[in-house]
Design a protein around this motif. Sequence first.
Motif, PDB file in Angstrom:
ATOM      1  N   ASN A   1      -3.038  -2.616  -4.991  1.00 40.71           N
ATOM      2  CA  ASN A   1      -3.485  -2.011  -3.728  1.00 40.71           C
ATOM      3  C   ASN A   1      -2.654  -0.793  -3.330  1.00 40.71           C
ATOM      4  OD1 ASN A   1      -5.584  -4.004  -2.911  1.00 40.71           O
ATOM      5  ND2 ASN A   1      -3.835  -5.395  -3.018  1.00 40.71           N
TER       6      ASN A   1
ATOM      7  N   GLU B   1      -1.435   2.653  -2.472  1.00 37.65           N
ATOM      8  CA  GLU B   1      -2.131   3.903  -2.174  1.00 37.65           C
ATOM      9  C   GLU B   1      -1.171   5.074  -2.053  1.00 37.65           C
ATOM     10  OE1 GLU B   1      -4.488   3.309   1.307  1.00 37.65           O
ATOM     11  OE2 GLU B   1      -5.801   1.799   0.370  1.00 37.65           O
TER      12      GLU B   1
ATOM     13  N   SER C   1      -5.468   2.583  -7.782  1.00 39.59           N
ATOM     14  CA  SER C   1      -5.682   2.671  -6.328  1.00 39.59           C
ATOM     15  C   SER C   1      -4.905   3.797  -5.666  1.00 39.59           C
ATOM     16  CB  SER C   1      -5.276   1.342  -5.687  1.00 39.59           C
ATOM     17  OG  SER C   1      -3.933   1.035  -6.022  1.00 39.59           O
TER      18      SER C   1
ATOM     19  N   LYS D   1      -3.651   6.929  -3.954  1.00 37.99           N
ATOM     20  CA  LYS D   1      -4.278   8.090  -3.328  1.00 37.99           C
ATOM     21  C   LYS D   1      -3.285   9.222  -3.102  1.00 37.99           C
ATOM     22  CE  LYS D   1      -7.810   5.498  -0.767  1.00 37.99           C
ATOM     23  NZ  LYS D   1      -8.366   5.197   0.594  1.00 37.99           N
TER      24      LYS D   1
ATOM     25  N   ASN E   1      -8.603   7.759  -8.008  1.00 42.78           N
ATOM     26  CA  ASN E   1      -8.701   7.855  -6.546  1.00 42.78           C
ATOM     27  C   ASN E   1      -7.647   8.768  -5.942  1.00 42.78           C
ATOM     28  OD1 ASN E   1     -10.854   5.823  -6.034  1.00 42.78           O
ATOM     29  ND2 ASN E   1      -9.370   4.469  -7.035  1.00 42.78           N
TER      30      ASN E   1
ATOM     31  N   LYS F   1       0.815  -1.208   0.000  1.00 47.09           N
ATOM     32  CA  LYS F   1       0.000   0.000   0.000  1.00 47.09           C
ATOM     33  C   LYS F   1       0.856   1.268   0.000  1.00 47.09           C
ATOM     34  CE  LYS F   1      -3.936  -2.040   2.456  1.00 47.09           C
ATOM     35  NZ  LYS F   1      -4.824  -1.947   3.660  1.00 47.09           N
TER      36      LYS F   1
END
Length: 1412
Positions: A992, A994, A1017, A1019, A1040, A971
Amino acid sequence: MFGLKSLEKLGLVQNNLSSAFIVAGESANVFEVSLSHNKISSFVGFQLLPSLKFLYLSFNEFSGFVDGGNIANLQILDLSSNNFEGDLVITTKDFPTSLAELHLDNNKLKGFFDGAILENLYWLQLSGNDFKGDFVIDSKDFPSSLQYLLLADNMLTEFFDGGILGNLVGLSLSNNNFVGDFFITEQDIPKSIKFLSLDDNMLTGFFDGGILPTLWTLGLSGNDFVGDFHITSDDFPTSIRRLYLHDNMLTSFIGGEILSNLQRLDLSSNQFTGHLHLKANDYPSFLESGQLFLNNNSGLTKVDADDNAVLNLRYLYLKNIEGIEVGYELCYRSSIGSLRVYPEGCNWLRVIIASMLKEQDFSSYSDADFDVAEEWFLNIGNHPADLPTDDDEYMKERLILALTYSANCKGGCTLPTDESHWMSATDHCGWEGVTCNDLNKVSELDLSMSGLSGDYTMFGMKSLQRLILTSNDLSSSFTVAGESASISVLWLERNKLSSFIGGAKLPSLRYFVLSRNEFVGDFTITPKDFPTSIKNLSLCCNQLKGFVDGSMLTNLESLVLSGNKFVGEFAITSKNFPKSLSRLSLHGNMLTGFLDSGKFLPNLKSLSLNHNGFADEFIVTADNLPASIKILNLYRNKLTGFVDGGKFLPNLEHLDLRNNEFTEELLLTTNDYPSSLTTLIIDSNTGLTKIDADENAVLSLSSLSLRNIHDIEVGYELCYRSSTGSLNIVPDSCNKRLIAIITSLLQEQDFSSYSNADFDAAKEWFLNGENHPDDLATDDDEYMKERLILALTYSANCKDGCTLPTEDNWMSATDHCGWEGVTCNDLNKVSELDLSFSGLSGDYTMFGMKSLQKLILTSNNLSSSFTAAGESANVNRVTLNHNKLSSFVGGAKLPSLKYLVLSSNDFTGDFIITEDNFPAFITELFLEFNSLSSFDNGGKFLPTLERLNLYGNNFANELFITADNFPASIKDLDLSFNGITSFVDGGKFLPNLEHLNLSSNSFPGDFIITADNFPASIKDLNLENNRLSGFIDGGKNLPNLERLNLTHNPFLSFAGEFIVTPDNFPASIKELDLKLNLLSSFIDGGKFLPNLERLNLSRNSFAGEFIVSPDNFPSSIKDLELTSNEITSFFDGGQYLPNLERLDLTSNKVVGDLIITADNFPASLKALFLTNNEISSFVDGGKFLPNLELLYLSMNKLSGDLIITADNFPASLKTLSLGHNELSGFFDGGKFLPNLERLDLTGNKVVGDFIITADNIPASLKALILGFNQISSFVDGGNFLPNLEILSLRNNLLENKFIITEDNFPASINALYLSNNKLTGFVNGGTILKNLEVLDLDDNLFGGEILIEANEYPSSLQRLYLSGNSGLTKIDAENNAVLSLYYLNLSSIAGIEVGQELCSRSILRIVPDVCG
């Protein structure tokens, strides 16, 4: 009236106009003329007002109305209160047919004729005239359009033929001469009638009104109705909503239930007397907000209602009825807000009783006991005067306690009743046995051993959580009368109860104890008596023979049936026992068999069958015992063996077989004893001679108890396990413990990486019994293994340069839980080993410790390899940063490891993950500041890795993400400070991801986002400090993305413009950081970034006016940073940034007056930073920034006196920074800044005495910064600054002794800064500044010797600064002074001596250390 083209309305009301009103010229747009209250008698020129709609001529002297027919659009004509007499004949010449309303009331008319020509008339007002006798409706006189006909205040005796008015809605015949019975006929009264007023006549009856199906309002007040008023369906239609019967002579109202739509019933000023009981068949339920008026019925003494009557009554009026009592039912409704009584007729205490009677079941409660409790409760003197007795719940609790006392505290009761306890006027939260929560509500009632007797009624209490009535004399029944929604514990042990009723009203009950009562025979569970929420039910020690219908207790987990009369075989059935049961206790009965729990109790974990009559072998079958059992107690029976437990009890952990009849040798086999077994108790089986186990049997056994079996022999297999530490045998028949500890450690762990010489040294120390504590549990194998492992660590790694202490510490006979860096848990086992900064060196071997959770070896000199030699199953964190390690070996022995830090070591080249070296469950791996060039096989062997930090390594050029090397679980990936030029295939293999940090790499030119390279994914994407000139396709492929950092990139190709497009920037972005670029404009952000909350444009090239537009800046922005540009003004932020809370304009070119306007600065602003501009004044902030809390105006051009006004500075301010201006004074802050907590006036031109006044400095102030001024004294701070905590007067002109007085310095101060003045002493601080913790006296003129005295320096003082007071020669303290002082700074004072008292204090650190 001369013509005016644009005139629309003319009003000349209440003048003295007389005779004629003449229209002399056309006013084509006039639609309203108001001439009321004059003396006009004629109106000329109607034709010149073609648009006239409303003509008001009331209260004049008209006797006729002529030529009005010319007003073609007239709708309302008001001729009331004029001089019309006799008959009025309507003609089209005089009255236009357009009329909708005609007002002729209060004249002297006797007739009205030919009105049918007014075909649009719907309102005709003829009240207050001289109509007499019969009033007959004729179709030529009254138009069919008529809806309202008002004939009140005439002298009529009959009304005929009104039935022809088929649209008539309202008819007023009030205050006429109608006498006797009034009959409704279809010929006289049309069915369309909704409002019929017959008030103030002389009627005695009203008949046949049932034919009026739409009648809503009926007025019969002020007539001659006498006695009973009967409602019948013939006389009164069900449609009636309002019925007025006031001012008659009625004594009762009967049959009103048929008036199902009634909303208002007025029975005021009649002759109702005595007790009026509202019954459902007489008084309707009332629709919506029903109203009942009973005012002025002075003979009434009480009013109440059946519980099913007048349910929708909302207002009850009882005015002018002295002493009337309102019954409990109505008082209850008043208490819950469904009914309002005027005036308030419910004594508040009666309301409490009323609501109790309504809410709870009193059927099991004695009337006599109720009367006693009621009498006590209604005496206001029995309640505390100083508590909030308007709190209904509090008073209900008080009533319930009174009811309990009245019913159950009889002879033998021991509850105290003195002036501060039960039944006294004190707060019941202080009564014995009563415990209240923080809201002063009863949360626990513990009346155990209080001598209570009789049947017990439990009334509901909202906040009650525990009721404990243990050891009383309660008999027969326990009845739950009302809901106690919060109660979870009900303890009724040791009484004489034989029944329990109504328990369904306890929906949260979890723990229920009925042990040691007088329940007999079958105990039957019923829905009304037992809530399904019960988890623990104890029925021990009654006289039960059966347990029936228990399956409805679907949450029951623990059932205790011990000590009853159960006999023979005990059979489990699905009807009687719920599947949820996990604990069943049947000890102390007379059972010989236990059947079918394997069929019906799949969750049973604990079963107690001890103290029964089981004999011979106990044979386990799948039908009789479920596989779920973990604990089985069979002690004190007559068993000779335990058979097939290994086959059918795979989860059994605890087996108690003590005090049975086992004999000779017992061999634990896999068939009979399950491998899951951890505890086996065989105490007091005195016939046993030997015990052992098959080598593959009971492998999980950790505790074996053999007490009270003399000379029993323990076999080799069990003894070996004892020596390895896996099994604890009591008493221990296996000797040579220390050797066994070493042996087991050698067998369990890998010593291949450990030096033989170091091992010999550690072993020699360990085998010396004097090296171990006498007062600790050294018979604890795990404890002793830990001790051996610590010795091995010391021997191998604490060489030259090691700083671990050894005096009463490492390698001493003290408990190693006290050794430096060792932390133990509550079981005295090592849970953390932190040897950071300890000078450890060499290769490190980590031996396994069961309880260890954290190993921290930061900043040592460990070199080459780190090897995990044995399993440490609970270690979740290993921190090894700042060493010289180049390999990490054996990590698979750390199966719980989640957090691994290998930063700042000597790992180079390829970092290869292997299954042996790295456990699969690592979630965070830190490898920053090594010399790695690749990361391999992480995708294969780290499937749960979420955070990977490769910051500051040697990754270069293209970085290819592969499924083998990088796990899909990642992540957070930090690759900053490498030499990467492109990031490839992250979109394929990191679904996954982020957070991706690619800052400080070598990405050139346009940064193009593709689905292959960057996963959707993401962010948070950090691209700070690269060589980017563009950001492409982020809007297409990063849906996202919330945070994007493009700081410090050369966005030159944009020629200063930063243009947002939907292809490049996704709408999801919330934070966008563009500081340190060369931008001069930000374009289209308002169009395409609707969720942007934080925008940083600091250190760019924005210049001149900064204009906010909705296209460029979205309204969602909360934080806008514009520091270090060349902005001169900020426009339109108030219009287009309604959510902006923080605006930073620090270090720009704002000059002169800064005028706040609603257009430019939004009212939402909470923080405004204007430091380092050239602002000379701040204007209108108080008008337009009502929420501003922080305002920074330091380093500007403010000068002279700063006068705070409500217009310029908002009352919401908490922090005001004005440092480094040229201010000489600060005025009126106390008036207009009531919330100010911090005021900074550093570096201004404040001179002389700084006098605190309530007008100038607010009492709310907590920090006042006055350094670098020319202040010579600080006055009245103690009088006006009660909340001041921080005061800075450093670098001013303070001289001589600094004397603390209560007037000048508040006791609240905890930090006082006085450095760089010319002070020679500090006086009275100890007596006044009780909260002072920091005192800065650096660089003053203190000289000679200082003795710190308790009255000069407060005991709260923790840090004292005296550096630079070069004249000081010695300092010491009284032995009772400054006992909390832990830091004393005496730097730059040559040769100063510190006295014995200060030198002797162990908690005190003196800098420099002159105590030696």
